[in-house]
Scaffold this motif. Structure first.
Motif, PDB file in Angstrom:
ATOM      1  N   UNK A 182      73.377  43.815 -54.363  1.00  0.00           N
ATOM      2  CA  UNK A 182      74.501  44.028 -53.455  1.00  0.00           C
ATOM      3  C   UNK A 182      74.873  45.500 -53.407  1.00  0.00           C
ATOM      4  N   UNK A 183      74.957  46.033 -52.193  1.00  0.00           N
ATOM      5  CA  UNK A 183      75.389  47.420 -51.945  1.00  0.00           C
ATOM      6  C   UNK A 183      76.776  47.382 -51.300  1.00  0.00           C
ATOM      7  N   UNK A 184      77.658  48.275 -51.740  1.00  0.00           N
ATOM      8  CA  UNK A 184      79.005  48.380 -51.186  1.00  0.00           C
ATOM      9  C   UNK A 184      79.241  49.809 -50.730  1.00  0.00           C
ATOM     10  N   UNK A 185      79.718  49.978 -49.483  1.00  0.00           N
ATOM     11  CA  UNK A 185      79.962  51.302 -48.923  1.00  0.00           C
ATOM     12  C   UNK A 185      81.157  51.982 -49.606  1.00  0.00           C
ATOM     13  N   UNK A 186      81.251  53.307 -49.378  1.00  0.00           N
ATOM     14  CA  UNK A 186      82.409  54.029 -49.913  1.00  0.00           C
ATOM     15  C   UNK A 186      83.657  53.720 -49.102  1.00  0.00           C
ATOM     16  N   UNK A 187      84.809  54.029 -49.666  1.00  0.00           N
ATOM     17  CA  UNK A 187      86.072  53.657 -49.033  1.00  0.00           C
ATOM     18  C   UNK A 187      87.215  54.460 -49.646  1.00  0.00           C
ATOM     19  N   UNK A 188      88.340  54.479 -48.938  1.00  0.00           N
ATOM     20  CA  UNK A 188      89.584  54.968 -49.506  1.00  0.00           C
ATOM     21  C   UNK A 188      90.426  53.761 -49.902  1.00  0.00           C
ATOM     22  N   UNK A 189      90.814  53.716 -51.163  1.00  0.00           N
ATOM     23  CA  UNK A 189      91.511  52.569 -51.732  1.00  0.00           C
ATOM     24  C   UNK A 189      92.968  52.922 -51.964  1.00  0.00           C
ATOM     25  N   UNK A 190      93.854  52.003 -51.593  1.00  0.00           N
ATOM     26  CA  UNK A 190      95.275  52.202 -51.861  1.00  0.00           C
ATOM     27  C   UNK A 190      95.597  51.720 -53.274  1.00  0.00           C
ATOM     28  N   UNK A 191      96.237  52.563 -54.056  1.00  0.00           N
ATOM     29  CA  UNK A 191      96.594  52.243 -55.440  1.00  0.00           C
ATOM     30  C   UNK A 191      98.042  51.780 -55.462  1.00  0.00           C
ATOM     31  N   UNK A 192      98.234  50.466 -55.595  1.00  0.00           N
ATOM     32  CA  UNK A 192      99.575  49.905 -55.515  1.00  0.00           C
ATOM     33  C   UNK A 192     100.497  50.355 -56.634  1.00  0.00           C
ATOM     34  N   UNK A 193      99.929  50.645 -57.830  1.00  0.00           N
ATOM     35  CA  UNK A 193     100.771  51.062 -58.954  1.00  0.00           C
ATOM     36  C   UNK A 193     101.289  52.483 -58.799  1.00  0.00           C
ATOM     37  N   UNK A 194     100.626  53.277 -57.922  1.00  0.00           N
ATOM     38  CA  UNK A 194     101.035  54.669 -57.779  1.00  0.00           C
ATOM     39  C   UNK A 194     101.526  55.039 -56.400  1.00  0.00           C
ATOM     40  N   UNK A 195     101.201  54.227 -55.375  1.00  0.00           N
ATOM     41  CA  UNK A 195     101.651  54.516 -54.024  1.00  0.00           C
ATOM     42  C   UNK A 195     100.823  55.564 -53.315  1.00  0.00           C
ATOM     43  N   UNK A 196      99.571  55.753 -53.718  1.00  0.00           N
ATOM     44  CA  UNK A 196      98.713  56.768 -53.102  1.00  0.00           C
ATOM     45  C   UNK A 196      97.327  56.167 -52.877  1.00  0.00           C
ATOM     46  N   UNK A 197      96.476  56.908 -52.162  1.00  0.00           N
ATOM     47  CA  UNK A 197      95.104  56.472 -51.924  1.00  0.00           C
ATOM     48  C   UNK A 197      94.146  57.353 -52.711  1.00  0.00           C
ATOM     49  N   UNK A 198      92.981  56.774 -53.042  1.00  0.00           N
ATOM     50  CA  UNK A 198      91.946  57.545 -53.709  1.00  0.00           C
ATOM     51  C   UNK A 198      90.584  57.076 -53.220  1.00  0.00           C
ATOM     52  N   UNK A 199      89.626  57.996 -53.269  1.00  0.00           N
ATOM     53  CA  UNK A 199      88.300  57.683 -52.762  1.00  0.00           C
ATOM     54  C   UNK A 199      87.506  56.901 -53.793  1.00  0.00           C
ATOM     55  N   UNK A 200      86.822  55.857 -53.324  1.00  0.00           N
ATOM     56  CA  UNK A 200      85.908  55.097 -54.152  1.00  0.00           C
ATOM     57  C   UNK A 200      84.527  55.200 -53.520  1.00  0.00           C
ATOM     58  N   UNK A 201      83.555  55.697 -54.261  1.00  0.00           N
ATOM     59  CA  UNK A 201      82.240  55.970 -53.705  1.00  0.00           C
ATOM     60  C   UNK A 201      81.390  54.723 -53.543  1.00  0.00           C
ATOM     61  N   UNK A 202      80.196  54.933 -52.977  1.00  0.00           N
ATOM     62  CA  UNK A 202      79.251  53.843 -52.790  1.00  0.00           C
ATOM     63  C   UNK A 202      78.822  53.286 -54.150  1.00  0.00           C
ATOM     64  N   UNK A 203      78.503  52.004 -54.159  1.00  0.00           N
ATOM     65  CA  UNK A 203      78.071  51.386 -55.410  1.00  0.00           C
ATOM     66  C   UNK A 203      76.927  50.415 -55.152  1.00  0.00           C
TER      67      UNK A 203
END
Length: 804
Positions: free
Chosen positions: A631-652
């Motif tokens: 299984x391949x998963x594309x990269x994305x910007x993820x919202x971090x609910x505990x901090x209220x900000x977004x961060x990049x998550x790379x391909x996996x």
């Protein structure tokens, strides 16, 4: 500015080619001229009482056409080519019948059967498993599993799925953390869960995307569980990347029941189930269930966990072909939690394993559901339409970092989610024949609408001090899908599917314009995605199936992350029109706490999976299956609910092997085990820093299960998860464990006695584990290390139930 490279165009080309192939294949199959077809129908009854039997499997072996009898014991198989066939009629608990029949042309052949009762050997249960389209997604004897395994909570129910492990880290009231196929799926981001077609996962949730709290379900009312691993089934869309799990509740209660259970740590459970008197015609039924739970847990500061559930269901057969089902349910709970413990706090003697650095963690949550479903089956057609409505509330206090952000007051946060959700699902299926080929086309679609108010507060000691997030979210998901299945013979089956999903997001951020270090954006956005899927099954013998699957799935992201990405695109358009330099653009975006890469990195990442495998049945006493998957998963910007900000998550990339076996040792004793091996890496990170944090590398469950004719039943089960990296570099490891649990029960008559021993060998183990940076009182600098919640020591529960 240099754009970020992505494979969107390649993926879309593959999707369109698959769509074209699917359309041509369907057109060809639909244009095939059918021969003069016939019908086989009849009634299946009990030989001793002459009463109709529901749920009897009727199968034509040569064509793999089959059906199940309805409430009146009637069945009908259409679109049969004239000729001689072998018919098999069977239901667990009855002696099967195998008969050779001739079906004449252009007529209806009536064939009535009376089945005699028999004992229920476990090898028969094994033999009557359905033949799935994936070797690793078996739902072979889930009903039997529900009877012989301890299932007092949603955590126990989820772990009936082979290869799925859960952990709880907030006093028993929070949704479980889910591990499946190399995913730390958090609380449900990559595992879609539903109950009677109603989604459990909450999108754009105040704590985390896909949050799946299954605690509203009373385990004793579950009829069966279906497990689908990988993104290969067209029915499932959002969040079904690692897999999907569906729960179905009972239509009927066999009897009324009251059960009381108590145990260590001030644990108590009271369950009451009773049938509601309705017409005695047998065409309808209704029941009510209620459950109350209480426990303080093994921690030094009592959890004071309490939960109350109610559920009621009514169904009626409007005719032989139509059925209407209605259910209403609700639950509410509250609890305290001792939180995650830093390893150094124990090593320095500040607290013990069951102590706490902030025992004011905890929360409250509740959910109410209304569900209405209408189904109609006639000849070679079937139609279903469902409507549901959900009211949901959630409040959670957490403190992961202690005094890192606020050395004076502490870092406790408060998250809330107040939600209304409504939805519609519908499907239409029809079957046709062409020669010896049977094709079934299913068309489906749905609408899900969520209106949510979410907030994040800085709340030391549960006292609100600063509002960090306060937003209204409206999210809509409309889906359409088609699936074509061809049965060319008993040896070859093919299934192709295509699913389209359309999303709209509307966010009203009440803090937009207020000075903050967090991004605050109001606006709207829309997204679409196509998901093609294909499965092929080759069965050289009746006891051996080979499978190959390929498919595309996805999980959405929090609406706030999507709208932020749209805002960045709009701003870049304006800034480029104003001919600003790249440096000026970056500075302006930083002032708004966003970054340019949010415009080119998606928030609807595609997961592309494939697998091959086999399933082997040996003498109807043993099942062995294995599947190798990727299984391949594309990269994305993820919202971090505990901090209220977004961060990049790379391909996996994740790959692995699932192995499952079941063995009928005697007519009343069986054994089973599954072993799941997986590896994964972050493709955009350098070697040595490319581990996927907390992704399991080996999991296994198994044991012995028994249902003895003398009234004894029980099981001895184990759960194993191996060590795994807790961060990208692997410098911190989450510790593995192996747990054994024992269930024994005896029912001499209407009264049933039971005993459950959990953590039989009283091992010391960590349940939830994270690599967290925190700072304690008196420390001059933060420390990043393993934080965990302790697993329960040995505990015993004793129960007694009365059926009437």
């Amino acid at each position: 500015m240099k754009p970020i490279k992505n494979d969107f165009r390649t993926t879309m080309n593959k999707s369109l080619l698959t769509l074209l192939a699917f359309s041509l294949f369907t057109l060809f199959a639909s244009s095939t001229q059918a021969q003069t077809a016939s019908r086989l129908s009849g009634t299946i009854t009990h030989s001793g009482t002459s009463r109709p039997l529901e749920g009897v499997n009727v199968l034509i072996t040569e064509t793999a056409q089959g059906t199940v009898t309805n409430r009146e014991g009637k069945y009908s198989i259409d679109q049969i080519t004239p000729g001689w066939y072998t018919l098999i009629v069977r239901r667990i608990g009855f002696k099967p019948i195998e008969e050779s029949l001739f079906i004449p042309a252009d007529t209806t052949r009536l064939y009535n059967v009376a089945l005699a009762t028999s004992t229920i050997p476990l090898d028969e249960i094994l033999a009557q498993a359905d033949r799935p389209y994936s070797a690793a997604s078996s739902s072979t004897i889930r009903g039997f599993d529900l009877r012989t395994r301890p299932t007092r909570s949603s955590q126990d129910l989820l772990q009936l799925a082979p290869g799925l492990i859960t952990s709880q880290h907030a006093g028993g009231g929070k949704a479980e953390q889910i591990f499946l196929r190399g995913f730390d799926a958090d609380h449900g981001t990559d595992v879609a869960i539903s109950v009677d077609g109603v989604p459990v996962n909450m999108v754009s949730h105040g704590h985390g995307q896909g949050y799946a709290d299954l605690h509203f379900l009373i385990p004793e009312l579950v009829e069966d569980i279906e497990v689908y691993k990988g993104p290969y089934n067209t029915r499932f869309g959002n969040l079904a990347t690692a897999g999907a799990i569906t729960f179905s509740t009972k239509d009927h209660l066999e009897h009324n029941m009251i059960r009381l259970e108590g145990g260590r740590f001030n644990t108590a459970n009271l369950t009451a189930l009773y049938r509601i008197p309705v017409s005695e015609s047998g065409h309808q039924g209704a029941y009510f269930g209620a459950q109350f739970q209480n426990t303080d847990g093994p921690v030094n500061s009592p959890q004071e966990f309490q939960r109350f559930n109610v559920f009621s269901k009514f169904h009626t057969h409007l005719s032989e072909e139509t059925k209407l089902s209605f259910s209403i349910s609700g639950f509410s709970s509250a609890w305290n939690a001792s939180g995650q413990i830093p390893t150094r706090a124990i090593e320095q003697g500040i607290i013990d394993r069951f102590g706490s650095l902030d025992d004011l963690e905890g929360g409250t949550t509740g959910r109410q559901d209304v569900n209405l479903t209408y189904t109609a089956k006639k000849a070679n057609e079937a139609f279903e339409i469902q409507g549901y409505a959900t009211r949901y509330n959630f409040k959670l206090f957490s403190n992961f970092t202690f005094f890192l952000e606020d050395p004076l007051n502490g870092d406790m946060i408060e998250q809330t989610d107040d939600r209304r959700m409504v939805g519609i699902n519908s499907s239409y299926r029809f079957t046709r024949t062409g020669g010896r080929t049977i094709s079934t086309l299913t068309l489906g679609g749905g609408l899900r609408a969520d209106d949510v108010v979410v907030s994040l507060w800085k709340s030391p000691n549960r006292s609100r001090q600063e509002n960090l997030i306060d937003a209204d979210i409206s999210e809509r998901n409309i889906s359409l899908w088609a699936q074509e299945e061809w049965v060319f013979s008993t040896r070859l089956r093919l299934q192709l599917g295509l699913r389209g999903d359309y999303f709209t997001y509307n966010v009203n951020d009440r803090l937009e314009g207020v000075p903050s270090s967090l991004p605050h954006v109001s606006g709207y956005a829309q997204q679409t995605i196509l998901s093609p899927k294909a499965s092929l099954v080759f069965s050289p013998a009746s006891s051996l199936d080979f499978f190959t699957n390929i498919g595309s799935g996805f999980h959405s992201n929090d609406a706030r992350a999507v709208v932020q990405g749209q805002r960045v695109k709009d701003l870049l358009h304006v800034y480029h029109r104003e001919q600003l330099s790249d440096t000026d653009i970056d500075n302006k975006l930083q002032e708004q706490n966003v970054e340019s890469s949010q415009a080119t990195t998606g928030t609807l990442p595609r997961a592309i999976g494939s697998e091959i495998g086999f399933r082997l049945r040996i003498a109807d006493r043993m099942h062995v299956s294995a599947a190798a998957w990727l299984l391949h998963l594309e990269n994305e910007f993820v919202y971090v609910g505990d901090g209220g900000f977004t961060e990049r998550s790379g391909r996996s990339k994740r790959y692995g092997v699932d192995i499952e076996t079941r063995l009928g040792i005697t007519p009343w004793l069986s054994a089973d085990a599954d072993v799941n091996l997986s590896r994964g890496r972050l493709l955009d990170e350098p070697t040595g820093r490319d581990a996927i944090p907390l992704a399991p590398r080996i999991t296994s469950t198994g044991g012995l299960s028994m249902i003895h004719p003398g009234g004894f039943e029980g099981s001895l089960r184990y759960i194993h998860i191996g060590d795994r990296p807790a961060n990208e570099s692997g410098t911190v490891s989450a510790k593995g464990y192996t747990l054994f649990n024992l269930l024994a029960a005896y029912q001499p008559g209407a009264i049933k006695f039971s005993i459950v021993l959990e953590n039989l060998f009283n091992i010391e183990w960590n349940e939830a584990q994270f690599d967290t940076e925190s700072q304690l009182i008196g420390e001059s600098a933060p420390v990043s290390e393993l934080h965990f919640t302790p697993g329960n020591p040995r505990s015993i529960r004793i129960g007694v139930s009365y059926s009437f």
